[in-house]
Design a protein around this motif. Structure first.
Motif, PDB file in Angstrom:
ATOM      1  N   SER A 153       0.750  -1.253   0.148  1.00  0.00           N
ATOM      2  CA  SER A 153       0.050   0.001   0.003  1.00  0.00           C
ATOM      3  C   SER A 153       0.880   1.236  -0.109  1.00  0.00           C
ATOM      4  O   SER A 153       1.941   1.270   0.535  1.00  0.00           O
ATOM      5  N   LEU A 154       0.236   2.398  -0.639  1.00  0.00           N
ATOM      6  CA  LEU A 154       0.988   3.679  -0.722  1.00  0.00           C
ATOM      7  C   LEU A 154       0.023   4.629   0.309  1.00  0.00           C
ATOM      8  O   LEU A 154      -1.180   4.723   0.260  1.00  0.00           O
ATOM      9  N   VAL A 234       5.372  11.074 -12.531  1.00  0.00           N
ATOM     10  CA  VAL A 234       4.879  10.017 -11.765  1.00  0.00           C
ATOM     11  C   VAL A 234       6.048   9.105 -10.971  1.00  0.00           C
ATOM     12  O   VAL A 234       7.008   8.781 -11.634  1.00  0.00           O
ATOM     13  N   TYR A 235       5.643   8.654  -9.788  1.00  0.00           N
ATOM     14  CA  TYR A 235       6.695   7.823  -9.096  1.00  0.00           C
ATOM     15  C   TYR A 235       6.140   6.478  -8.720  1.00  0.00           C
ATOM     16  O   TYR A 235       4.647   6.464  -8.645  1.00  0.00           O
ATOM     17  N   SER A 236       6.735   5.454  -8.769  1.00  0.00           N
ATOM     18  CA  SER A 236       6.235   4.120  -8.536  1.00  0.00           C
ATOM     19  C   SER A 236       7.073   3.378  -7.542  1.00  0.00           C
ATOM     20  O   SER A 236       8.267   3.518  -7.336  1.00  0.00           O
ATOM     21  N   CYS A 237       6.295   2.573  -6.717  1.00  0.00           N
ATOM     22  CA  CYS A 237       7.068   1.576  -5.764  1.00  0.00           C
ATOM     23  C   CYS A 237       6.780   0.206  -6.044  1.00  0.00           C
ATOM     24  O   CYS A 237       5.724  -0.290  -6.417  1.00  0.00           O
ATOM     25  N   THR A 238       7.848  -0.531  -6.442  1.00  0.00           N
ATOM     26  CA  THR A 238       7.811  -2.153  -6.950  1.00  0.00           C
ATOM     27  C   THR A 238       8.418  -2.907  -5.730  1.00  0.00           C
ATOM     28  O   THR A 238       9.564  -2.626  -5.415  1.00  0.00           O
ATOM     29  N   VAL A 239       7.452  -3.841  -5.383  1.00  0.00           N
ATOM     30  CA  VAL A 239       8.048  -4.954  -4.352  1.00  0.00           C
ATOM     31  C   VAL A 239       8.217  -6.188  -5.080  1.00  0.00           C
ATOM     32  O   VAL A 239       7.495  -6.727  -5.766  1.00  0.00           O
ATOM     33  N   VAL A 251       1.657   3.358  -7.885  1.00  0.00           N
ATOM     34  CA  VAL A 251       2.139   4.543  -8.341  1.00  0.00           C
ATOM     35  C   VAL A 251       1.614   5.871  -7.726  1.00  0.00           C
ATOM     36  O   VAL A 251       0.386   5.739  -7.265  1.00  0.00           O
ATOM     37  N   PHE A 252       2.191   7.096  -7.648  1.00  0.00           N
ATOM     38  CA  PHE A 252       1.596   8.166  -7.180  1.00  0.00           C
ATOM     39  C   PHE A 252       2.044   9.208  -8.059  1.00  0.00           C
ATOM     40  O   PHE A 252       3.070   9.156  -8.867  1.00  0.00           O
ATOM     41  N   ILE A 253       1.031  10.236  -8.320  1.00  0.00           N
ATOM     42  CA  ILE A 253       1.293  11.465  -9.311  1.00  0.00           C
ATOM     43  C   ILE A 253       1.758  12.557  -8.417  1.00  0.00           C
ATOM     44  O   ILE A 253       1.097  12.942  -7.427  1.00  0.00           O
ATOM     45  N   LEU A 254       2.636  13.319  -8.894  1.00  0.00           N
ATOM     46  CA  LEU A 254       3.278  14.427  -8.194  1.00  0.00           C
ATOM     47  C   LEU A 254       2.493  15.802  -8.813  1.00  0.00           C
ATOM     48  O   LEU A 254       2.627  15.882 -10.258  1.00  0.00           O
ATOM     49  N   THR A 255       1.928  16.630  -8.149  1.00  0.00           N
ATOM     50  CA  THR A 255       1.283  17.783  -8.620  1.00  0.00           C
ATOM     51  C   THR A 255       2.085  18.753  -7.964  1.00  0.00           C
ATOM     52  O   THR A 255       1.845  19.070  -6.790  1.00  0.00           O
ATOM     53  N   VAL A 256       2.589  19.832  -8.992  1.00  0.00           N
ATOM     54  CA  VAL A 256       3.487  20.957  -8.236  1.00  0.00           C
ATOM     55  C   VAL A 256       2.521  22.399  -8.766  1.00  0.00           C
ATOM     56  O   VAL A 256       2.429  22.401  -9.870  1.00  0.00           O
ATOM     57  N   LYS A 257       2.373  22.846  -7.574  1.00  0.00           N
ATOM     58  CA  LYS A 257       1.620  24.088  -7.931  1.00  0.00           C
ATOM     59  C   LYS A 257       2.237  25.217  -7.438  1.00  0.00           C
ATOM     60  O   LYS A 257       3.217  25.393  -6.933  1.00  0.00           O
ATOM     61  N   GLU A 258       1.852  26.376  -7.823  1.00  0.00           N
ATOM     62  CA  GLU A 258       2.330  27.766  -7.720  1.00  0.00           C
ATOM     63  C   GLU A 258       2.464  28.168  -6.151  1.00  0.00           C
ATOM     64  O   GLU A 258       1.757  27.687  -5.376  1.00  0.00           O
ATOM     65  N   PRO A 259       3.576  28.628  -5.838  1.00  0.00           N
ATOM     66  CA  PRO A 259       3.769  29.094  -4.519  1.00  0.00           C
ATOM     67  C   PRO A 259       2.560  30.100  -3.892  1.00  0.00           C
ATOM     68  O   PRO A 259       2.080  30.781  -4.750  1.00  0.00           O
TER      69      PRO A 259
END
Length: 345
Positions: A153-154, A234-239, A251-259
């Motif tokens: 699990s993530l 996208v980042y992945s965790c492989t077991v 996997v999880f997705i990275l959302t980068v927003k403005e300061p």
């Protein structure tokens, strides 16, 4: 309790006697055990049957005389010795490992397979099936390998973050056996199918053993985007674990927003412009309303003057009775001109 102990000792003695008779017999074994699959993989907490199938050397159908048959299932201990698991001799069954059994109805046909119920960690190891059908002997080994498939699990499937800040994502692997496990992280740039291994900002803990003999492990990844360009990565965790037929990946997705400060400035600027437009519009409405009122007042005032002049001319003519025809014509003409001027207002 005394009777059970006496019975167990008696069965063991009978089995040993059969072994002695076999050793002094000049005859060769006429039966053998079919090759056992090894290792036999089984799930922790489930049941497993270890096969032990007898056949004659000439492949004749078996019809054993069970009064002359002895079967011993044993397990090799960590010290290399053998410990009894299950014994059948002189038509009697002795269970040394609770939850173990041989199906007596299948013995005459040479099926001496052993079933172990509710497998525990201590059940893992190498088992030996030894069969004596006086004066013949057959023996074979099989290894039981226990497995427990982990749950992966993530902590989050989407991480929202600003450039220059950091956030932690945890990949948890729980309830697995055996202990060996591998957890790997990869980063996929937005739009790319090629993942690059992540080997920095990772903290691994475990494996830690649970009360049921299974293990837990955790890998923590710290993400630190430096710019808005990393938005959508996208980042992945492989077991990897021996209980899996193939690796499991989440996997999880990275959302980068403005300061936040930049967004506040943008919102403040837009709000200021809107307020300025509203103020200008209100001033225009007030100005044009004032101008319209002023023009209307001027028209009314001029109309009042023209009306007053007309009335004075008429009254002046009425008070003078000696008007000539020419004077009367001029006066009427002037009155008409004033009337025309009045009508224009």
């Amino acid at each position: 309790m005394e009777f059970s102990k006496w019975l167990g000792e008696g069965l063991k003695l009978c089995f040993e006697c059969l072994m002695i008779l076999l050793l002094i017999s000049p005859l060769k074994a006429a039966i053998h055990i079919e090759k056992m699959p090894s290792p036999i993989k089984a799930q922790l907490g489930q049941n497993v049957t270890i096969p032990c199938l007898l056949t004659y050397d000439d492949n004749q159908e078996l019809d054993l005389n069970l009064t002359t048959v002895g079967i011993r299932w044993s397990k090799i201990t960590s010290r290399g010795s053998e410990s009894n698991v299950y014994v059948f001799v002189n038509l009697g069954h002795e269970q040394y490992r609770p939850g173990s059994f041989i199906d007596g109805s299948q013995l005459k046909r040479g099926n001496a397979s052993l079933t172990l119920q509710h497998l525990q960690k201590s059940d893992e190891g190498e088992y030996i099936c030894t069969v004596i059908s006086t004066p013949y002997l057959a023996s074979a080994k099989a290894k039981v390998q226990l497995l427990a498939q982990p749950m992966v699990s993530l902590s989050s499937t989407q991480v929202i973050i600003e450039p220059g800040t950091e956030n932690n994502v945890t990949c948890k692997v729980t309830q697995f056996y055996p202990e060996a496990v591998q957890i790997r992280w990869k980063k996929y740039t937005k739009g790319s199918s090629i993942g690059l291994p992540v080997d920095r900002d990772i903290y691994f803990t475990g494996p830690e053993e649970n009360s049921d003999g299974t293990f837990n492990a955790t890998s923590l990844l710290t993400v630190r985007p430096s710019s808005l360009e990393e938005d959508g990565d996208v980042y992945s965790c492989t077991v990897t674990h021996m209980s899996f037929s193939h690796d499991e990946t989440l996997v999880f997705i990275l959302t980068v927003k403005e300061p936040s400060t930049y967004r506040i400035l943008n919102v403040g600027g837009i709000t200021s412009i809107i307020l300025l437009v509203i103020i200008i519009a209100l001033l225009c409405v007030i100005f044009w309303g004032f101008q319209g009122k002023k023009q209307a007042d001027n028209k009314i005032h001029k109309g009042d003057i023209a009306h007053s002049q007309r009335r004075n001319i008429i009254e002046k003519g009425d008070s003078s009775g000696s008007d000539t025809g020419s004077d009367k014509y001029k006066r009427e003409n002037k009155i008409n001109q004033l009337a025309d001027m009045f009508n224009t207002f």
